[in-house]
Motif scaffolding. Structure first.
Motif, PDB file in Angstrom:
ATOM      1  N   LEU A 107       0.803  -1.230   0.000  1.00 11.42           N
ATOM      2  CA  LEU A 107       0.000   0.000   0.000  1.00 11.42           C
ATOM      3  C   LEU A 107       0.834   1.277   0.000  1.00 11.42           C
ATOM      4  N   ARG A 108       2.027   1.212   0.565  1.00 16.73           N
ATOM      5  CA  ARG A 108       2.834   2.431   0.684  1.00 16.73           C
ATOM      6  C   ARG A 108       3.252   2.895  -0.713  1.00 16.73           C
ATOM      7  N   PRO A 109       2.964   4.151  -1.032  1.00 20.20           N
ATOM      8  CA  PRO A 109       3.308   4.649  -2.370  1.00 20.20           C
ATOM      9  C   PRO A 109       4.817   4.851  -2.517  1.00 20.20           C
ATOM     10  N   VAL A 110       5.257   4.781  -3.753  1.00 22.97           N
ATOM     11  CA  VAL A 110       6.660   5.040  -4.058  1.00 22.97           C
ATOM     12  C   VAL A 110       6.851   6.548  -4.040  1.00 22.97           C
ATOM     13  N   GLU A 111       7.867   6.995  -3.326  1.00 24.25           N
ATOM     14  CA  GLU A 111       8.124   8.434  -3.261  1.00 24.25           C
ATOM     15  C   GLU A 111       8.961   8.843  -4.460  1.00 24.25           C
ATOM     16  N   GLU A 112       8.722  10.033  -4.958  1.00 28.74           N
ATOM     17  CA  GLU A 112       9.405  10.483  -6.171  1.00 28.74           C
ATOM     18  C   GLU A 112      10.904  10.604  -5.962  1.00 28.74           C
ATOM     19  N   GLU A 113      11.349  10.943  -4.749  1.00 28.34           N
ATOM     20  CA  GLU A 113      12.783  11.027  -4.471  1.00 28.34           C
ATOM     21  C   GLU A 113      13.430   9.665  -4.691  1.00 28.34           C
ATOM     22  N   GLU A 114      12.750   8.604  -4.233  1.00 28.78           N
ATOM     23  CA  GLU A 114      13.284   7.263  -4.402  1.00 28.78           C
ATOM     24  C   GLU A 114      13.413   6.930  -5.881  1.00 28.78           C
ATOM     25  N   GLU A 115      12.417   7.317  -6.668  1.00 29.63           N
ATOM     26  CA  GLU A 115      12.462   7.066  -8.105  1.00 29.63           C
ATOM     27  C   GLU A 115      13.635   7.812  -8.727  1.00 29.63           C
ATOM     28  N   ALA A 116      13.837   9.079  -8.321  1.00 30.32           N
ATOM     29  CA  ALA A 116      14.931   9.874  -8.876  1.00 30.32           C
ATOM     30  C   ALA A 116      16.276   9.251  -8.503  1.00 30.32           C
ATOM     31  N   GLU A 117      16.417   8.832  -7.233  1.00 37.51           N
ATOM     32  CA  GLU A 117      17.654   8.202  -6.801  1.00 37.51           C
ATOM     33  C   GLU A 117      17.903   6.918  -7.577  1.00 37.51           C
TER      34      GLU A 117
END
Length: 136
Positions: A107-117
């Motif tokens: 359920l926890r959404p992926v954070e955009e910072e994590e995607e960028a990293e």
């Protein structure tokens, strides 16, 4: 009804509290043994005699080997039974904790910072050469 992330996090906190509240526990199982003794003229060797016992033992694995422990008294047997029962509660709570955590992870959404990293890390990762190296 679908569970929300905050409900699942509260459930996880409660399960961890329940685990922390457990008493002494140890793995194994308690079995009863009824058998015959080594004395040839004992009544246990007569046909129809039920044998000596029941004698209770705690059996468990220790470093890959089966270990059995006998009890000196009924009080020691009751203590061991409580400890084994607590271990079964621990295992059930551990399974519940893993299940709740899996739901939280889904359920926890992926954070955009994590995607960028992640994409930056992927960019830095060395690409394999399109040409194969020939062995010697």
């Amino acid at each position: 009804m679908t569970e929300t992330l905050s409900q699942l996090e509260k459930e996880r906190v409660q399960v961890v509290r329940d685990i922390a509240g457990l008493g002494d526990f140890r793995r194994g199982s308690i079995t009863s043994i009824i058998g015959r003794c080594g004395k040839a003229n004992c009544g246990c060797h007569q046909p129809g005699h039920p044998g000596h016992g029941p004698n209770f033992r705690l059996t468990r694995k220790v470093q890959g080997k089966t270990v059995s422990e006998t009890f000196s008294s009924r009080a020691a047997l009751r203590k061991a039974q409580r400890e084994v029962d607590e271990f079964h509660k621990f295992r059930a709570l551990s399974e519940t904790l893993v299940g709740v955590n899996e739901k939280i992870c889904q359920l926890r959404p992926v954070e955009e910072e994590e995607e960028a990293e992640m994409s930056e890390a992927e960019k830095k990762r060395r690409k394999r050469s399109a040409t194969r190296s020939h062995g010697k």
